[in-house]
Design an enzyme around this catalytic site. Structure first.
Site, PDB file in Angstrom:
ATOM      1  N   CYS A   2      31.223  18.579  65.518  1.00  0.00           N
ATOM      2  CA  CYS A   2      32.537  18.211  65.025  1.00  0.00           C
ATOM      3  C   CYS A   2      32.449  17.852  63.547  1.00  0.00           C
ATOM      4  CB  CYS A   2      33.042  16.986  65.773  1.00  0.00           C
ATOM      5  SG  CYS A   2      32.988  17.186  67.544  1.00  0.00           S
ATOM      6  N   ARG A  27      31.463  23.619  61.011  1.00  0.00           N
ATOM      7  CA  ARG A  27      30.702  22.686  61.847  1.00  0.00           C
ATOM      8  C   ARG A  27      31.069  22.788  63.322  1.00  0.00           C
ATOM      9  NH1 ARG A  27      28.348  18.325  59.038  1.00  0.00           N
ATOM     10  NH2 ARG A  27      28.457  17.083  60.907  1.00  0.00           N
ATOM     11  N   TRP A  73      34.087  20.494  68.307  1.00  0.00           N
ATOM     12  CA  TRP A  73      33.173  21.401  69.005  1.00  0.00           C
ATOM     13  C   TRP A  73      32.832  20.664  70.294  1.00  0.00           C
ATOM     14  CZ3 TRP A  73      27.939  21.397  70.546  1.00  0.00           C
ATOM     15  CH2 TRP A  73      27.351  22.645  70.736  1.00  0.00           C
ATOM     16  N   ASN A  99      32.765  11.864  65.413  1.00  0.00           N
ATOM     17  CA  ASN A  99      31.739  12.896  65.534  1.00  0.00           C
ATOM     18  C   ASN A  99      30.486  12.211  66.089  1.00  0.00           C
ATOM     19  OD1 ASN A  99      29.879  14.976  65.167  1.00  0.00           O
ATOM     20  ND2 ASN A  99      29.608  14.523  62.996  1.00  0.00           N
ATOM     21  N   GLY A 100      29.942  12.765  67.173  1.00  0.00           N
ATOM     22  CA  GLY A 100      28.750  12.161  67.783  1.00  0.00           C
ATOM     23  C   GLY A 100      28.956  12.061  69.277  1.00  0.00           C
ATOM     24  N   GLU A 469      12.992  35.783  64.108  1.00  0.00           N
ATOM     25  CA  GLU A 469      14.141  35.395  63.290  1.00  0.00           C
ATOM     26  C   GLU A 469      15.206  36.503  63.294  1.00  0.00           C
ATOM     27  OE1 GLU A 469      15.372  32.869  62.159  1.00  0.00           O
ATOM     28  OE2 GLU A 469      16.713  33.486  60.542  1.00  0.00           O
ATOM     29  N   LYS A 473      19.092  36.314  64.608  1.00  0.00           N
ATOM     30  CA  LYS A 473      20.246  36.666  63.767  1.00  0.00           C
ATOM     31  C   LYS A 473      21.145  37.659  64.492  1.00  0.00           C
ATOM     32  CE  LYS A 473      19.961  34.142  61.590  1.00  0.00           C
ATOM     33  NZ  LYS A 473      19.179  33.080  61.036  1.00  0.00           N
ATOM     34  N   GLU A 476      22.895  36.103  67.789  1.00  0.00           N
ATOM     35  CA  GLU A 476      23.890  35.028  67.650  1.00  0.00           C
ATOM     36  C   GLU A 476      25.161  35.500  66.965  1.00  0.00           C
ATOM     37  OE1 GLU A 476      22.590  31.641  65.295  1.00  0.00           O
ATOM     38  OE2 GLU A 476      21.512  32.945  63.942  1.00  0.00           O
ATOM     39  N   HIS A 492       1.994  42.869  78.546  1.00  0.00           N
ATOM     40  CA  HIS A 492       1.917  41.786  79.550  1.00  0.00           C
ATOM     41  C   HIS A 492       3.261  41.549  80.231  1.00  0.00           C
ATOM     42  CE1 HIS A 492      -2.162  40.932  78.373  1.00  0.00           C
ATOM     43  NE2 HIS A 492      -1.776  40.863  77.109  1.00  0.00           N
ATOM     44  N   LYS A 585      27.250  24.771  62.927  1.00  0.00           N
ATOM     45  CA  LYS A 585      26.257  24.752  61.857  1.00  0.00           C
ATOM     46  C   LYS A 585      25.309  23.566  61.984  1.00  0.00           C
ATOM     47  CE  LYS A 585      24.659  26.186  57.874  1.00  0.00           C
ATOM     48  NZ  LYS A 585      23.857  27.416  57.972  1.00  0.00           N
TER      49      LYS A 585
HETATM   50  C1  F6R Z   1      20.357  30.266  63.225  1.00  0.00           C
HETATM   51  C2  F6R Z   1      20.654  28.900  62.902  1.00  0.00           C
HETATM   52  C3  F6R Z   1      20.156  27.808  63.788  1.00  0.00           C
HETATM   53  C4  F6R Z   1      19.557  26.685  62.943  1.00  0.00           C
HETATM   54  C5  F6R Z   1      19.177  25.489  63.833  1.00  0.00           C
HETATM   55  C6  F6R Z   1      18.535  24.376  63.028  1.00  0.00           C
HETATM   56  O1  F6R Z   1      20.932  31.152  62.317  1.00  0.00           O
HETATM   57  O2  F6R Z   1      21.294  28.632  61.929  1.00  0.00           O
HETATM   58  O3  F6R Z   1      19.224  28.287  64.709  1.00  0.00           O
HETATM   59  O4  F6R Z   1      18.444  27.173  62.255  1.00  0.00           O
HETATM   60  O5  F6R Z   1      20.323  24.988  64.463  1.00  0.00           O
HETATM   61  O6  F6R Z   1      19.385  23.890  62.048  1.00  0.00           O
HETATM   62  P1  F6R Z   1      18.837  22.984  60.870  1.00  0.00           P
HETATM   63  O7  F6R Z   1      17.928  23.816  60.033  1.00  0.00           O
HETATM   64  O8  F6R Z   1      20.045  22.531  60.120  1.00  0.00           O
HETATM   65  O9  F6R Z   1      18.093  21.862  61.504  1.00  0.00           O
END
Ligand code: F6R
Length: 590
Positions: A2, A27, A73, A99-100, A469, A473, A476, A492, A585
């Protein structure tokens, strides 16, 4: 997670809140709401993304120069108007945004229900409004009631509270971020600075357990719940500017942020020599080094752990932050923990830091956000210098993290200048990989993959980190099921997944070319369609993404075209790459 905003000053609050909420939408974005204070409390709540939820909202119905807002969220309670913030007390005099997570909300709620309070939502947050009301019923002032209530909350919170007949905002934080922007006779509140840098760069970061009472005259008084007294808080200036947090000519933040990498990768090595030396001394002295992160940050840690081993001969324990507690018994006051987090607010990472601190271990905070909780919790810190990252997906901050890890590994090996030179040499390569020509090539490739049900990715060594990675990408942002495997692991189990036409990406590094190509042949023999990411086209490849061979810096170079591909897949599937479903985020819940 949030996001919360607040405004108090000489202008109408609602337009400021709406703008602030749009800035924070990354967020979390399943519902939105605002409350303003004039002769009465005006409240708006809507479900969906902000544009949609507010399309019929007439801001004139939200009068007042004091206001609070929230973008949600969902954690407790489904996505619905009644669960959207702000939440009110029974008499509709008090409004709060939160938020929390309030961990003891059930106990508090039961107690308040018994006393006759009526709850309207299924959220944990609503309990805050009723608790304040209950304390005011006991003849406390609004401020006293807020302070008494905050003391009763377990869990994490950034809260803003307003009262109908009062031109004030009472704000508090514990383990959730909150920053105050200082304008001319006006104050802005937000979950992070990117929401308010278009109005001011002068800020005060609230510290844990701080409560602030802000008045319409722009005055603020701070109180700390642990110290149980008034405290003073420092004014800071934000280094980012508003332009960095705008899309500019780009259609999406994701593409803008991908395109910034020639610059951000170069900026990541602009570190204070003394700090690097001190960190390196700590690594040499430590009996046990841990790298801890989540998601993309964890993948950067994986690349980092290989680089520490290869370049510096230093062993590192790599742990997902959410799994860190399982290693707590290894921690001592001689352990060094690198906590890596773009936002510096990820709850799992902060929890790992707490565990490290309990054991007396030293923590190096690696983050992009000045003033974040992680930065304050670390004994030392390294900044990524990437500028604000607004898209939910990490792109430029991922490559900056890898650069930082490489920089430390080279510095440990006494080869810092070699690293600096190599990073500088990447500038043109990154520029070319983010060029229009490359994008067109990847758009064509995306068109061939857009209807795939599954995509697999394989690599070995540093290329395995990149495969993980890249798979994250793609999955998601495009919602195509994408998995990565270490090349050697294929036989395996995962090989069973390969059918005629299954797309498989092969990340090739010169140092393990033969081995990974032999994996490629295994896939090809089962009918898989191979897409190579390498310096040269290889015999088994059906398609090829050309990248320069950069040795230890391959994780940077090879990740970039995959970010562009992921972006193109999302766009071609009609999705918003900046805001993938169900994701936020900043993940401030455990
Ligand atoms: C993927 C992504 C997430 C963050 C993860 C950690 O694109 O953005 O997997 O990497 O939530 O976030 P931080 O780096 O802010 O701790």
């Amino acid at each position: 997670m949030c996001g919360i905003v607040g405004y108090i000053g000489c202008s109408e609050a609602a337009p400021v809140l709406l703008k602030g909420l749009k800035n924070l939408e990354y967020r979390g974005y399943d519902s939105v709401g605002m409350a303003t204070v004039s002769d009465s409390l005006k409240v708006f709540r809507g479900v969906g993304k902000i544009e949609k939820a507010t399309e019929n909202l007439d801001l004139r119905t939200l009068q007042g120069r004091v206001g609070i807002g929230h973008t949600r969220w969902a954690t407790h309670g489904d996505v619905s108007e009644k669960n959207a913030h702000p939440h009110l007390d029974c008499k509709k005099r008090i409004a709060i945004v939160h938020n929390g997570i309030i961990e003891n909300y059930k106990d508090l709620r039961d107690r308040l229900v018994e006393k006759g309070h009526e709850f309207k939502s299924n959220t944990d947050s609503e309990v805050i409004a009723h608790l304040i009301e209950d304390n005011m019923d006991d003849a406390m002032s609004f401020e006293e009631a807020c302070i008494t209530s905050f003391k009763e909350l377990d869990g994490s919170y950034a809260v803003l509270a307003v009262l109908r007949d009062d031109q004030k905002i009472v704000a508090a934080r514990k383990d959730s971020p909150l920053v105050i922007g200082l304008g001319e006779g006006e104050l802005y509140f937000a979950s992070d600075v990117s929401a308010l840098i278009e109005w001011t760069k002068d800020v005060v970061y609230l510290q844990n357990h701080d409560v602030v009472v802000a008045t319409a005259e722009g005055d603020m008084s701070f109180y700390n719940l642990i110290e149980e007294q008034e405290v003073k808080r420092r004014r800071d200036t934000v280094g980012w500017d508003a332009e960095q947090a705008r899309k500019g000519e780009f259609e999406h933040f994701m593409l803008k942020e991908i395109s910034e990498q020639a610059e951000t990768v170069s900026r990541a090595i602009l570190q204070d020599d003394e700090v690097i030396e001190r960190i390196i001394d700590e690594v040499r002295r430590a009996k046990g080094v841990f790298f801890v992160g989540c998601g993309s940050s964890y993948h950067a840690c994986l690349a980092g752990s290989y680089l520490f081993s290869k370049v510096a001969g230093v062993h590192v324990n790599l742990v997902l932050a959410s799994e860190f507690e399982n290693y707590e018994h290894f921690l001592t006051d001689e352990t060094l923990v690198f906590a890596v987090s773009q936002s510096g607010e990820t709850a799992d990472v902060l929890d790992a830091v707490k565990a490290a601190k309990r054991r007396g271990s030293k923590v190096i905070a690696v983050t992009n956000v000045v003033g974040s909780s992680l930065m304050r919790a670390g004994d030392m810190m390294l900044l990524m210098n990437s500028g604000p990252e607004i898209c939910v997906l990490s792109t430029k901050t991922y490559t900056s993290q890898v650069v930082l890890m490489a920089f430390l590994a080279y510095a440990l090996a006494g080869k810092r200048d070699d690293c600096t030179k190599s990073i500088r040499n990447l500038y043109m390569d990154i520029f070319n990989l983010t060029s229009k020509t490359m994008r067109e090539h990847l758009k064509g490739l995306a068109a061939l993959l857009v209807s795939s049900e599954h995509i697999f990715m394989i690599g070995r060594g540093l290329q395995y980190a990149t495969a993980l990675e890249a798979a994250l990408k793609v999955k998601e942002v495009s919602y195509i099921h994408t998995e990565a495997f270490a090349g050697g692991e294929l036989k395996h189990g995962p090989l069973a997944l390969i059918e005629r036409g299954t797309p498989v990406f092969i990340f090739v590094g010169r140092n393990n070319r033969e081995k990974v190509l032999s994996n490629a042949h295994e896939v090809k023999a089962r009918g898989g369609v191979l897409i190579g990411i390498s310096e040269q086209d290889e015999e088994p490849f059906d398609m090829w993404i050309k990248v320069p061979e950069c040795g230890n810096f391959n994780p940077i170079i090879q990740a970039i075209p995959m970010q562009v591909l992921a972006y193109e897949l999302a766009v071609q599937r009609g999705l918003d790459p900046d805001k993938p479903r169900n994701l936020a985020k900043c993940v401030t819940v455990l």
